[in-house]
Scaffold this motif. Structure first.
Motif, PDB file in Angstrom:
ATOM      1  N   ALA A  88      -3.713  -8.230   1.050  1.00 21.84           N
ATOM      2  CA  ALA A  88      -4.916  -9.062   1.095  1.00 21.84           C
ATOM      3  C   ALA A  88      -6.157  -8.183   1.032  1.00 21.84           C
ATOM      4  CB  ALA A  88      -4.929  -9.892   2.385  1.00 21.84           C
ATOM      5  N   CYS A 103     -15.124 -10.762   3.619  1.00 14.38           N
ATOM      6  CA  CYS A 103     -14.063  -9.898   3.114  1.00 14.38           C
ATOM      7  C   CYS A 103     -14.554  -9.150   1.878  1.00 14.38           C
ATOM      8  CB  CYS A 103     -12.826 -10.712   2.727  1.00 14.38           C
ATOM      9  SG  CYS A 103     -11.939 -11.462   4.103  1.00 14.38           S
ATOM     10  N   TYR A 105     -14.673  -8.121  -1.900  1.00 15.08           N
ATOM     11  CA  TYR A 105     -14.447  -8.874  -3.124  1.00 15.08           C
ATOM     12  C   TYR A 105     -13.533  -8.067  -4.038  1.00 15.08           C
ATOM     13  CZ  TYR A 105     -15.343 -11.052  -7.669  1.00 15.08           C
ATOM     14  OH  TYR A 105     -15.214 -11.650  -8.892  1.00 15.08           O
ATOM     15  N   ASN A 192      -4.872 -19.323  -4.805  1.00 15.29           N
ATOM     16  CA  ASN A 192      -4.947 -18.392  -3.676  1.00 15.29           C
ATOM     17  C   ASN A 192      -4.196 -17.092  -3.942  1.00 15.29           C
ATOM     18  OD1 ASN A 192      -6.479 -20.205  -2.220  1.00 15.29           O
ATOM     19  ND2 ASN A 192      -4.705 -21.142  -1.249  1.00 15.29           N
ATOM     20  N   TYR A 201      -2.451 -10.077  -5.013  1.00 12.49           N
ATOM     21  CA  TYR A 201      -2.899 -10.235  -3.629  1.00 12.49           C
ATOM     22  C   TYR A 201      -2.876 -11.707  -3.232  1.00 12.49           C
ATOM     23  CZ  TYR A 201      -4.794  -5.474  -4.024  1.00 12.49           C
ATOM     24  OH  TYR A 201      -4.945  -4.123  -4.215  1.00 12.49           O
ATOM     25  N   LEU A 203      -4.890 -14.598  -1.117  1.00 14.58           N
ATOM     26  CA  LEU A 203      -6.212 -14.941  -0.590  1.00 14.58           C
ATOM     27  C   LEU A 203      -6.089 -16.148   0.332  1.00 14.58           C
ATOM     28  CD1 LEU A 203      -8.238 -14.800  -3.946  1.00 14.58           C
ATOM     29  CD2 LEU A 203      -7.727 -12.902  -2.387  1.00 14.58           C
ATOM     30  N   ASP A 204      -7.187 -16.449   1.045  1.00 14.53           N
ATOM     31  CA  ASP A 204      -7.297 -17.682   1.842  1.00 14.53           C
ATOM     32  C   ASP A 204      -6.104 -17.880   2.774  1.00 14.53           C
ATOM     33  OD1 ASP A 204      -9.693 -18.165   0.595  1.00 14.53           O
ATOM     34  OD2 ASP A 204      -8.830 -19.471  -0.923  1.00 14.53           O
TER      35      ASP A 204
END
Length: 295
Positions: A88, A103, A105, A192, A201, A203-204
């Motif tokens: 992540a 976080c 970017y 995500n 990766y 996300l969320d």
């Protein structure tokens, strides 16, 4: 640009930017970050891209997290562990009073392929993360949304009435999934997942909680509408062996529960989140999946 955000969201964004010197960034930022663009204004949160020599994403809650079973403190701890495991983006700042999260970017690659091999490997990494106290209880989550829907939008409950008996049977049948709980993402849909620098990766992480690995896998199988061959490949790479009939059945049945929960989530909103035809399409998908599950 920022004026497009609701007033309370703009205020929380401004207050988060004022705290820039408290962000966990190395080397320290040379100046206060400036807004670049609004990345998204979804149903549950707002995401804003900012820059100060490097870029960050600020997420501001648009809902009350606890009302949706979200644990922001737990999400923060999970993000830290997920970043350390290379799964992540790096979390830099969290302020529950401002409902904000910052976080790093990750710059998206030009191509964002749906590679079930990489998704399976990402799942393996997620399911090896440290355990948390927060647990996803599907029956409890479904009941909570059903009660909210009946209270706030009773006219919408009729759209799901025909499925309640089948969902109850599914919840009973998945009780036989006695494998140890693992940390799950629970929302690893295409939106995500992000390929950046040739790596995938997640996300969320707001729905991350302890739960069944089969439900986590089923969310992707159902939510991304994977073909049967892709589902079998996903499970084969994930487990290291051809999937058994029992494992495929778990994916089918958990996929039905995901579709039902997804519909509840949309219908319980204070405004129509989907067009009528989209709701009908999701109802038809759920009906077809229940048939495939033998319900």
């Amino acid at each position: 640009m920022v004026t497009a955000l609701p007033g309370n969201i703009r205020l929380k964004l401004d207050q988060t930017l004022v705290q820039w010197q408290h962000w966990d960034v190395n080397p320290p930022l040379p100046r206060a970050p400036a807004v670049v663009s609004i990345l998204g204004a979804g149903l549950s949160n707002f995401s804003v891209l900012v820059e100060a020599g490097r870029q960050f994403v600020i997420r501001i809650d648009g809902i009350t997290p606890s009302a949706h079973g979200l644990n922001r403190q737990g999400e923060w701890r999970t993000l830290i562990a997920a970043h350390r495991a290379g799964l992540a983006p790096r979390p830099c700042y969290f302020n529950p009073e401002l409902d904000s999260l910052v976080c790093d970017y990750l710059t998206p690659d030009e191509q964002q392929p749906v590679d079930v091999n990489e998704i399976a490997r990402l799942f393996r990494g997620i399911h090896q993360l440290p355990a948390r106290h927060h647990r996803l209880d599907l029956a409890e989550r479904i009941l909570s949304y059903e009660k909210r829907l009946a209270h706030r939008h009773p006219e919408r409950t009729t759209q799901l009435a025909a499925f309640r008996r089948g969902v109850s049977e599914l919840l009973d049948s998945t009780d036989s999934d006695r494998q140890p709980l693992v940390l799950c993402h629970n929302d690893l849909l295409r939106a995500n997942r992000l390929c950046s620098g040739g790596k995938l990766y997640a996300l969320d992480w707001e729905y991350a909680a302890m739960g069944s690995r089969w439900y986590d896998l089923a969310v992707v199988a159902a939510g991304d509408n994977l073909e049967p061959a892709a589902i079998e490949k996903l499970l084969e790479v994930y487990t290291g062996k051809p999937p058994t009939a029992t494992e495929l059945q778990f994916i089918t049945r958990y996929g039905c529960l995901y579709r039902y929960l997804e519909l509840l989530w949309y219908l319980v909103q204070d405004y129509p989140a989907l067009e009528y035809w989209q709701i009908q399409e999701k109802l038809e998908q759920l009906s077809e999946n229940l048939y495939q599950a033998g319900i």
